[in-house]
Design an enzyme around this catalytic site. Structure first.
Site, PDB file in Angstrom:
ATOM      1  N   HIS A   1      -9.485  -9.543   7.399  1.00 50.73           N
ATOM      2  CA  HIS A   1      -7.773  -8.155   7.590  1.00 50.73           C
ATOM      3  C   HIS A   1      -7.946  -7.529   7.056  1.00 50.73           C
ATOM      4  O   HIS A   1      -7.478  -6.808   5.767  1.00 50.73           O
ATOM      5  CB  HIS A   1      -6.626  -9.104   7.583  1.00 50.73           C
TER       6      HIS A   1
ATOM      7  N   ARG B   1       0.985  -1.367   0.208  1.00 51.65           N
ATOM      8  CA  ARG B   1       0.394  -0.445   0.212  1.00 51.65           C
ATOM      9  C   ARG B   1       0.697   1.161   0.269  1.00 51.65           C
ATOM     10  O   ARG B   1       1.750   1.524   1.005  1.00 51.65           O
ATOM     11  CB  ARG B   1      -0.628   0.189   0.943  1.00 51.65           C
TER      12      ARG B   1
ATOM     13  N   VAL C   1       0.282 -13.598   2.483  1.00 47.51           N
ATOM     14  CA  VAL C   1       0.455 -12.185   3.241  1.00 47.51           C
ATOM     15  C   VAL C   1       0.277 -10.991   1.690  1.00 47.51           C
ATOM     16  O   VAL C   1      -0.587 -10.482   2.720  1.00 47.51           O
ATOM     17  CB  VAL C   1       2.052 -12.249   3.919  1.00 47.51           C
TER      18      VAL C   1
END
Ligand code: NAD
Length: 308
Positions: free
Chosen positions: A176, A83, A119
């Site tokens: 998440h 991000r 992940v």
């Protein structure tokens, strides 16, 4: 004795730091894969050269191909974009979906018995993409998110009360993402629920900070996202599998009716051991906790629908 092998795909911040953490534990040799020429080789060699000083014998192989990953015990997927300020995890969906499809196909084919730990964000959806692509059973595809979110919640609880992080235990469920569900009732200090130790206002403040924990770091770093705590959280999961710990950890798992949810990934407490997700632990939720959990699950489901 045959050495264990962990493949880490993506030699960026999270992947390379995870490779370092695994190397230092000596639990398994590491194959570090990345598309950028020279980077996994350079980081791998650098990590090997730290071995004599830190007294580890781990072999770290950096590569742009997949041959060296054959027969891995665990595949950790960290490949993809991270991000940037102002981006949500969902903004990464399309780009990272393609990366995870390609990586899961290559690694899954070469290590058909591996446990895959995803992940890459948006992690719950990427775990779904990895499971669909590999055809692995749900026990062997698990997402890392809850361990990190819980670690953040634990840090904030310890800072607030001035106690050791070792005394803290925290519970975060759901996807998440911005809709994750920290559960104060099940979060404790030395076994005492934090609801007995802090006011509702304080708890609400810590819950909000946990929800924004990733964004807080992104805003500070400006050029990337968190990786020390994420790699530590991934190591916790890697260790639980390699050592067959049967450790209860909040992880993203494909639900088939548990918590009243069908056919989507969501963060729930799971028992993690050599077989991957060996059990999904169901805890009772209050009506409002359940509503928040369901809202979070719907956000993941919407993302998964794009890959069905
Ligand atoms: P990074 O940019 O530092 O590293 C990503 C690496 O992936 C880069 O080195 C890039 O070259 C590599 N890559 C890209 N496409 C690839 C491909 N097809 N095959 C192999 N490698 C490829 O990013 P980072 O900070 O390490 O984060 C990695 C991912 O993990 C991001 O998606 C990030 O959002 C996510 N993340 C998730 C959590 C979580 O809790 N689940 C926490 C932190 C970061």
């Amino acid at each position: 004795m045959v050495r264990k092998k962990v493949t880490v795909v993506g030699a960026g911040n999270v992947g390379a730091t995870l490779a370092q953490r695994i190397a230092e534990t000596q639990l398994a040799d590491v194959v570090l894969v990345d598309v950028v020429e020279g980077v996994p080789q350079g980081k791998g060699l650098d990590l090997m050269e730290a071995g004599p000083v830190l007294n580890y014998n781990t072999i770290i192989t950096g590569t742009n191909g997949y041959e060296a990953t054959d027969g891995s015990d665990i595949i950790v997927i960290t490949a993809g974009l991270a991000r940037k300020p102002g981006m949500s995890r969902d903004d990464l969906l399309a780009a990272n979906g393609n990366v995870v499809q390609q990586v899961a196909a290559e690694t899954g084919r070469r290590s058909p018995k591996a446990v895959m730990i995803v992940v890459t964000n948006p992690m719950d959806v990427m775990a779904y993409v990895a499971m669909k692509t590999t055809g692995f059973p749900r026990e062997r595809v698990v997402g890392m998110g809850g361990v990190l979110d819980s670690a953040r919640f634990r840090s904030f609880i310890a800072m607030e009360l001035g106690v050791s992080v070792e005394n803290t235990h925290a519970f975060v469920l759901g996807g998440h993402g911005d809709t994750m569900v920290p559960l104060p009732r099940y979060s404790t200090v030395a076994g005492i629920p934090i609801t007995e130790l802090m006011s509702k206002e304080t708890i609400d403040k810590l819950v909000e900070r946990t929800r924004n924990g990733g964004a807080e770091i992104v805003a500070l770093l400006k050029t990337g996202s968190a990786y020390y705590a994420p790699s530590a959280a991934a190591l916790d999961m890697v260790e639980a599998v390699l050592l067959d710990k049967k450790k209860i950890l909040p992880c993203s798992s494909y639900l088939l009716g548990e918590y009243g949810v069908k056919e989507t990934f969501a963060g729930v407490p799971v028992k993690l051991g050599a077989g991957g997700v060996e059990q999904i632990v169901e805890v009772k939720l209050t009506a409002s906790e359940n509503a928040a959990f369901m809202k979070s699950v719907e956000a993941v489901r919407t993302g998964c629908a794009k890959f069905m």
